[in-house]
Scaffold this active site. Structure first.
Site, PDB file in Angstrom:
ATOM      1  CG  HIS A  20      -2.828  11.547   0.373  1.00 21.56           C
ATOM      2  ND1 HIS A  20      -2.865  12.632   0.441  1.00 21.56           N
ATOM      3  CD2 HIS A  20      -2.378  10.232   0.128  1.00 21.56           C
ATOM      4  CE1 HIS A  20      -1.453  13.047   0.100  1.00 21.56           C
ATOM      5  NE2 HIS A  20      -0.673  11.547  -0.336  1.00 21.56           N
ATOM      6  CE  LYS A  44       9.923  14.406   2.584  1.00 26.72           C
ATOM      7  NZ  LYS A  44       9.077  13.819   1.865  1.00 26.72           N
ATOM      8  NE  ARG A  95       0.560   9.865  -7.002  1.00 30.26           N
ATOM      9  CZ  ARG A  95       1.337  10.213  -6.026  1.00 30.26           C
ATOM     10  NH1 ARG A  95       0.825  11.769  -5.974  1.00 30.26           N
ATOM     11  NH2 ARG A  95       2.364  10.290  -5.673  1.00 30.26           N
ATOM     12  CB  SER A 133       0.600  16.736  -0.859  1.00 32.08           C
ATOM     13  OG  SER A 133       0.108  15.617  -0.517  1.00 32.08           O
TER      14      SER A 133
HETATM   15  P1  ADP Z   1       5.626  10.534   0.841  1.00 36.81           P
HETATM   16  O1  ADP Z   1       6.622  11.264   1.626  1.00 36.81           O
HETATM   17  O2  ADP Z   1       5.352   9.170   1.988  1.00 36.81           O
HETATM   18  O3  ADP Z   1       5.372   9.815  -0.472  1.00 36.81           O
HETATM   19  P2  ADP Z   1       2.739  11.232   0.446  1.00 36.81           P
HETATM   20  O4  ADP Z   1       1.644  11.713   1.473  1.00 36.81           O
HETATM   21  O5  ADP Z   1       3.139  12.223  -0.995  1.00 36.81           O
HETATM   22  O6  ADP Z   1       3.905  10.914   1.426  1.00 36.81           O
HETATM   23  O7  ADP Z   1       1.875   9.777  -0.152  1.00 36.81           O
HETATM   24  C1  ADP Z   1       1.417   8.833   0.793  1.00 36.81           C
HETATM   25  C2  ADP Z   1       0.836   8.069  -0.538  1.00 36.81           C
HETATM   26  O8  ADP Z   1      -0.224   7.826  -1.226  1.00 36.81           O
HETATM   27  C3  ADP Z   1       2.113   8.030  -1.204  1.00 36.81           C
HETATM   28  O9  ADP Z   1       2.167   5.882  -1.082  1.00 36.81           O
HETATM   29  C4  ADP Z   1       1.429   8.144  -2.456  1.00 36.81           C
HETATM   30  O10 ADP Z   1       2.220   7.878  -3.494  1.00 36.81           O
HETATM   31  C5  ADP Z   1       0.058   7.800  -2.255  1.00 36.81           C
HETATM   32  N1  ADP Z   1      -0.367   9.439  -2.732  1.00 36.81           N
HETATM   33  C6  ADP Z   1      -0.254  10.282  -2.877  1.00 36.81           C
HETATM   34  N2  ADP Z   1      -1.292  10.942  -4.258  1.00 36.81           N
HETATM   35  C7  ADP Z   1      -2.126  10.080  -3.938  1.00 36.81           C
HETATM   36  C8  ADP Z   1      -3.138   9.720  -5.100  1.00 36.81           C
HETATM   37  N3  ADP Z   1      -3.405  11.143  -5.328  1.00 36.81           N
HETATM   38  N4  ADP Z   1      -3.691   9.147  -5.770  1.00 36.81           N
HETATM   39  C9  ADP Z   1      -3.177   7.566  -4.845  1.00 36.81           C
HETATM   40  N5  ADP Z   1      -2.318   7.376  -3.420  1.00 36.81           N
HETATM   41  C10 ADP Z   1      -1.636   8.483  -3.788  1.00 36.81           C
END
Ligand code: ADP
Length: 165
Positions: A20, A44, A95, A133
């Site tokens: 992130h 959630k 990703r 996450s």
């Molecule tokens: P959401 O519930 O909105 O998907 P996340 O916190 O899981 O929230 O992810 C937020 C954004 O960051 C999404 O676009 C997700 O694809 C991206 N993301 C999550 N992990 C990574 C990572 N390791 N590298 C790049 N982008 C990521």
């Protein structure tokens, strides 16, 4: 004079990972101002409360030394949060190909809700392509360790506190 380009980077950030942060850093280089927005979804049950997620985001942004970022929490539609902050762009991380279908669906929905806001995809460094996450939460809960470098230090401290390791 060219117009100020503002982007919103929404996410659950439960917790924020180095992936992130990598996307946020890239967004800061691409846009004049970035609003990192912690989504509050009442349906959630995240591991960390919205307040904790926002605090970790703020601490990590400060730790990384990123200056053109505002950190907020929001409920409701991403496009509405974007409008409130005058953001013309939504940044999402992509990703592996597995993200594509879900993210493409979100893009289409957001475009239908507000066609003036464009979604921009950013890919992380290859080190973070398989980081999520949920992997971090699992690793921290199973045996109380986390994968080295997977989260920024302020998040690691919170995980240590939560899982007693
Ligand atoms: P959401 O519930 O909105 O998907 P996340 O916190 O899981 O929230 O992810 C937020 C954004 O960051 C999404 O676009 C997700 O694809 C991206 N993301 C999550 N992990 C990574 C990572 N390791 N590298 C790049 N982008 C990521």
């Amino acid at each position: 004079m060219s117009e100020v380009k503002i982007a919103i980077y929404p996410g659950t950030f439960d917790p924020l990972t180095s992936g992130h942060l990598d996307i946020l850093e890239e967004a800061c280089a691409l846009f004049d101002r970035v609003v990192a927005a912690v989504g509050i979804n009442p349906s959630k049950t995240p591991l960390f409360s919205a307040r904790e997620r926002l605090e970790m985001l703020r601490e990590s942004v400060q730790w990384r030394g990123l200056s053109n970022i505002e950190t907020v929490a929001f409920e409701g539609l991403t496009v509405d949060c974007a409008s409130r902050h005058q953001a013309g762009f939504i940044v999402r991380g992509l990703r592996a190909v597995t993200d594509f279908e879900h993210e493409f669906g979100l893009l289409l929905a957001n475009e239908q809700l507000d066609a003036s806001i464009k979604t921009v995809f950013v890919m992380p460094s290859h080190k973070y392509l398989y980081l999520s996450s949920s992997v971090v939460r699992q690793a921290a809960s199973l045996g109380g360790r986390i994968i080295s470098g997977s989260v920024p230090p302020p998040v690691e401290a919170r995980l240590r506190e939560k899982f007693n390791f």
